[in-house]
Scaffold this motif. Structure first.
Motif, PDB file in Angstrom:
ATOM      1  N   TYR A   1     -68.420 -98.174  16.244  1.00 32.62           N
ATOM      2  CA  TYR A   1     -68.814 -97.377  17.469  1.00 32.62           C
ATOM      3  C   TYR A   1     -69.820 -98.487  18.042  1.00 32.62           C
ATOM      4  O   TYR A   1     -70.876 -98.858  17.742  1.00 32.62           O
ATOM      5  N   PHE A   2     -69.495 -98.943  19.378  1.00 34.40           N
ATOM      6  CA  PHE A   2     -70.504 -99.733  20.218  1.00 34.40           C
ATOM      7  C   PHE A   2     -70.672 -98.824  21.470  1.00 34.40           C
ATOM      8  O   PHE A   2     -70.207 -98.103  22.111  1.00 34.40           O
ATOM      9  N   GLU A   3     -72.061 -99.138  21.934  1.00 28.84           N
ATOM     10  CA  GLU A   3     -72.462 -98.745  23.220  1.00 28.84           C
ATOM     11  C   GLU A   3     -72.783-100.069  24.169  1.00 28.84           C
ATOM     12  O   GLU A   3     -73.311-100.875  23.838  1.00 28.84           O
ATOM     13  N   GLU A   4     -72.125 -99.805  25.499  1.00 26.63           N
ATOM     14  CA  GLU A   4     -72.377-101.038  26.413  1.00 26.63           C
ATOM     15  C   GLU A   4     -73.161-100.247  27.828  1.00 26.63           C
ATOM     16  O   GLU A   4     -73.014 -99.397  28.273  1.00 26.63           O
ATOM     17  N   ASP A   5     -74.302-101.228  27.928  1.00 21.57           N
ATOM     18  CA  ASP A   5     -75.006-100.892  29.304  1.00 21.57           C
ATOM     19  C   ASP A   5     -74.074-100.991  30.365  1.00 21.57           C
ATOM     20  O   ASP A   5     -74.075-100.263  31.447  1.00 21.57           O
ATOM     21  N   ASN A   6     -73.219-102.082  30.645  1.00 22.94           N
ATOM     22  CA  ASN A   6     -72.475-102.276  31.684  1.00 22.94           C
ATOM     23  C   ASN A   6     -71.109-101.937  31.209  1.00 22.94           C
ATOM     24  O   ASN A   6     -70.316-102.957  31.315  1.00 22.94           O
ATOM     25  N   PHE A   7     -70.699-100.810  31.461  1.00 21.51           N
ATOM     26  CA  PHE A   7     -69.299-100.204  30.896  1.00 21.51           C
ATOM     27  C   PHE A   7     -68.273-100.792  31.956  1.00 21.51           C
ATOM     28  O   PHE A   7     -67.313-101.205  31.480  1.00 21.51           O
TER      29      PHE A   7
ATOM     30  N   VAL B   1     -65.606 -93.547  27.436  1.00 19.05           N
ATOM     31  CA  VAL B   1     -65.112 -94.338  26.348  1.00 19.05           C
ATOM     32  C   VAL B   1     -63.904 -94.894  26.487  1.00 19.05           C
ATOM     33  O   VAL B   1     -62.924 -94.601  26.975  1.00 19.05           O
ATOM     34  N   VAL B   2     -63.612 -96.002  25.573  1.00 17.05           N
ATOM     35  CA  VAL B   2     -62.359 -96.587  25.424  1.00 17.05           C
ATOM     36  C   VAL B   2     -62.107 -96.844  23.965  1.00 17.05           C
ATOM     37  O   VAL B   2     -63.184 -97.292  23.290  1.00 17.05           O
ATOM     38  N   ARG B   3     -61.198 -96.895  23.281  1.00 11.71           N
ATOM     39  CA  ARG B   3     -61.094 -96.758  21.908  1.00 11.71           C
ATOM     40  C   ARG B   3     -59.561 -97.981  21.932  1.00 11.71           C
ATOM     41  O   ARG B   3     -58.593 -97.751  22.517  1.00 11.71           O
ATOM     42  N   PHE B   4     -59.569 -99.123  21.157  1.00 12.09           N
ATOM     43  CA  PHE B   4     -58.479 -99.989  20.762  1.00 12.09           C
ATOM     44  C   PHE B   4     -58.752-100.585  19.415  1.00 12.09           C
ATOM     45  O   PHE B   4     -59.759 -99.989  18.860  1.00 12.09           O
ATOM     46  N   TYR B   5     -57.579-101.222  18.672  1.00 12.73           N
ATOM     47  CA  TYR B   5     -57.418-101.661  17.669  1.00 12.73           C
ATOM     48  C   TYR B   5     -57.956-102.868  17.364  1.00 12.73           C
ATOM     49  O   TYR B   5     -57.742-103.880  18.419  1.00 12.73           O
ATOM     50  N   ASP B   6     -58.459-103.435  16.293  1.00  9.68           N
ATOM     51  CA  ASP B   6     -58.959-104.780  16.134  1.00  9.68           C
ATOM     52  C   ASP B   6     -57.507-105.420  15.414  1.00  9.68           C
ATOM     53  O   ASP B   6     -56.585-104.543  15.332  1.00  9.68           O
TER      54      ASP B   6
ATOM     55  N   VAL C   1     -65.911 -98.402  22.243  1.00  5.23           N
ATOM     56  CA  VAL C   1     -66.918 -98.815  23.121  1.00  5.23           C
ATOM     57  C   VAL C   1     -67.270 -97.854  24.203  1.00  5.23           C
ATOM     58  O   VAL C   1     -66.272 -97.387  24.870  1.00  5.23           O
ATOM     59  N   GLY C   2     -68.478 -97.128  24.068  1.00  2.93           N
ATOM     60  CA  GLY C   2     -68.840 -96.053  25.056  1.00  2.93           C
ATOM     61  C   GLY C   2     -69.864 -96.395  25.870  1.00  2.93           C
ATOM     62  O   GLY C   2     -70.695 -97.479  25.712  1.00  2.93           O
ATOM     63  N   GLU C   3     -70.085 -95.922  26.891  1.00  4.38           N
ATOM     64  CA  GLU C   3     -71.138 -96.256  28.038  1.00  4.38           C
ATOM     65  C   GLU C   3     -72.490 -95.953  27.390  1.00  4.38           C
ATOM     66  O   GLU C   3     -72.517 -94.641  26.523  1.00  4.38           O
ATOM     67  N   ASN C   4     -73.582 -96.636  27.343  1.00  3.56           N
ATOM     68  CA  ASN C   4     -74.621 -96.380  26.770  1.00  3.56           C
ATOM     69  C   ASN C   4     -75.229 -94.914  27.232  1.00  3.56           C
ATOM     70  O   ASN C   4     -75.077 -94.348  28.446  1.00  3.56           O
ATOM     71  N   MET C   5     -75.652 -94.086  26.350  1.00  2.45           N
ATOM     72  CA  MET C   5     -76.082 -92.532  26.708  1.00  2.45           C
ATOM     73  C   MET C   5     -77.122 -92.716  27.673  1.00  2.45           C
ATOM     74  O   MET C   5     -77.379 -91.636  28.342  1.00  2.45           O
ATOM     75  N   ILE C   6     -77.983 -93.636  27.475  1.00  8.60           N
ATOM     76  CA  ILE C   6     -79.118 -93.658  28.888  1.00  8.60           C
ATOM     77  C   ILE C   6     -78.606 -93.961  30.068  1.00  8.60           C
ATOM     78  O   ILE C   6     -79.020 -93.342  31.061  1.00  8.60           O
ATOM     79  N   ILE C   7     -77.625 -94.765  30.045  1.00  7.61           N
ATOM     80  CA  ILE C   7     -76.706 -95.030  31.345  1.00  7.61           C
ATOM     81  C   ILE C   7     -76.122 -93.831  32.066  1.00  7.61           C
ATOM     82  O   ILE C   7     -76.170 -93.431  32.947  1.00  7.61           O
ATOM     83  N   VAL C   8     -75.544 -93.022  30.950  1.00  9.64           N
ATOM     84  CA  VAL C   8     -75.079 -91.677  31.143  1.00  9.64           C
ATOM     85  C   VAL C   8     -75.948 -90.739  31.920  1.00  9.64           C
ATOM     86  O   VAL C   8     -75.744 -90.219  33.100  1.00  9.64           O
TER      87      VAL C   8
ATOM     88  N   GLU D   1     -64.841-112.712  20.979  1.00 12.23           N
ATOM     89  CA  GLU D   1     -64.168-112.798  22.375  1.00 12.23           C
ATOM     90  C   GLU D   1     -64.092-111.375  22.926  1.00 12.23           C
ATOM     91  O   GLU D   1     -64.454-111.490  24.104  1.00 12.23           O
ATOM     92  N   VAL D   2     -63.995-110.404  22.038  1.00 11.32           N
ATOM     93  CA  VAL D   2     -64.040-109.139  22.672  1.00 11.32           C
ATOM     94  C   VAL D   2     -65.308-108.462  22.844  1.00 11.32           C
ATOM     95  O   VAL D   2     -65.465-107.790  23.766  1.00 11.32           O
ATOM     96  N   LEU D   3     -66.137-108.590  21.834  1.00 12.35           N
ATOM     97  CA  LEU D   3     -67.382-107.560  21.695  1.00 12.35           C
ATOM     98  C   LEU D   3     -68.641-108.587  21.774  1.00 12.35           C
ATOM     99  O   LEU D   3     -69.765-108.019  21.654  1.00 12.35           O
ATOM    100  N   GLY D   4     -68.306-109.753  21.810  1.00  7.83           N
ATOM    101  CA  GLY D   4     -69.536-110.796  21.906  1.00  7.83           C
ATOM    102  C   GLY D   4     -70.399-111.175  20.437  1.00  7.83           C
ATOM    103  O   GLY D   4     -71.551-111.462  20.512  1.00  7.83           O
TER     104      GLY D   4
END
Length: 155
Positions: free
Chosen positions: A71-77, A105-110, A118-125, A22-25
């Motif tokens: 650690y995850f990266e997201e294209d559409n942060f 980035v955002v950090r949360f607990y499972d 979850v961080g913004e994809n570095m290419i997007i940055v 649900e949270v990370l797909g």
């Protein structure tokens, strides 16, 4: 030798499978009951079976050490953050921060207090800085990376 995957111990494997979906797909690739592999190569292992494997008692397994993260990266942060904000049971380590190199980035607990970043994809940055008018050299300086890295991100 080949590294296979990170494995995290969970107290409730069904709850964890649902959270990661649900949270990370992340979807279940293999489900062996006490061990589940998710897309991305993360393995979940039940606490009970883990205790047996490493010859420890239940009370010797401690969650929430704040010493590792997935650690995850997201294209559409921004879209991810909107979706995350609509979830009521997210326990945050911290809300959005922008690191010195410009990545948000955002950090949360499972459910077992493992840290998820979850961080913004570095290419997007890199593209964001370019769209804001920075030159390739200025982006490299701003992000403290080589110009070659910036060029690689722009390919």
């Amino acid at each position: 030798m080949k590294f296979s995957s990170p494995l995290i111990v969970v107290s409730d494997i069904e709850k964890s499978k649902l959270f990661y979906y649900e949270v990370l797909g992340l979807k279940v690739v293999e489900d062996f009951g006490e061990n589940v592999t998710l897309t991305g190569g993360i393995a979940l292992q039940t606490k009970d079976s883990w205790c047996t494997f490493i010859h420890k008692k239940d009370n010797e397994i401690v969650f929430g050490g704040n010493d590792t993260e997935l650690y995850f990266e997201e294209d559409n942060f921004d879209c991810f953050i909107q979706r995350l904000n609509n979830m009521t049971d997210i326990n945050y380590v911290h809300s959005i921060v922008e690191h010195s190199w410009g990545q948000r980035v955002v950090r949360f607990y499972d459910p077992d207090n493992h840290i998820i970043e979850v961080g913004e994809n570095m290419i997007i940055v890199v593209r964001r800085f370019l769209n804001n008018g920075l030159s390739i050299k200025e982006i490299a300086i701003r992000m403290d990376v080589p110009v070659d890295y910036v060029n690689f991100c722009l390919k």
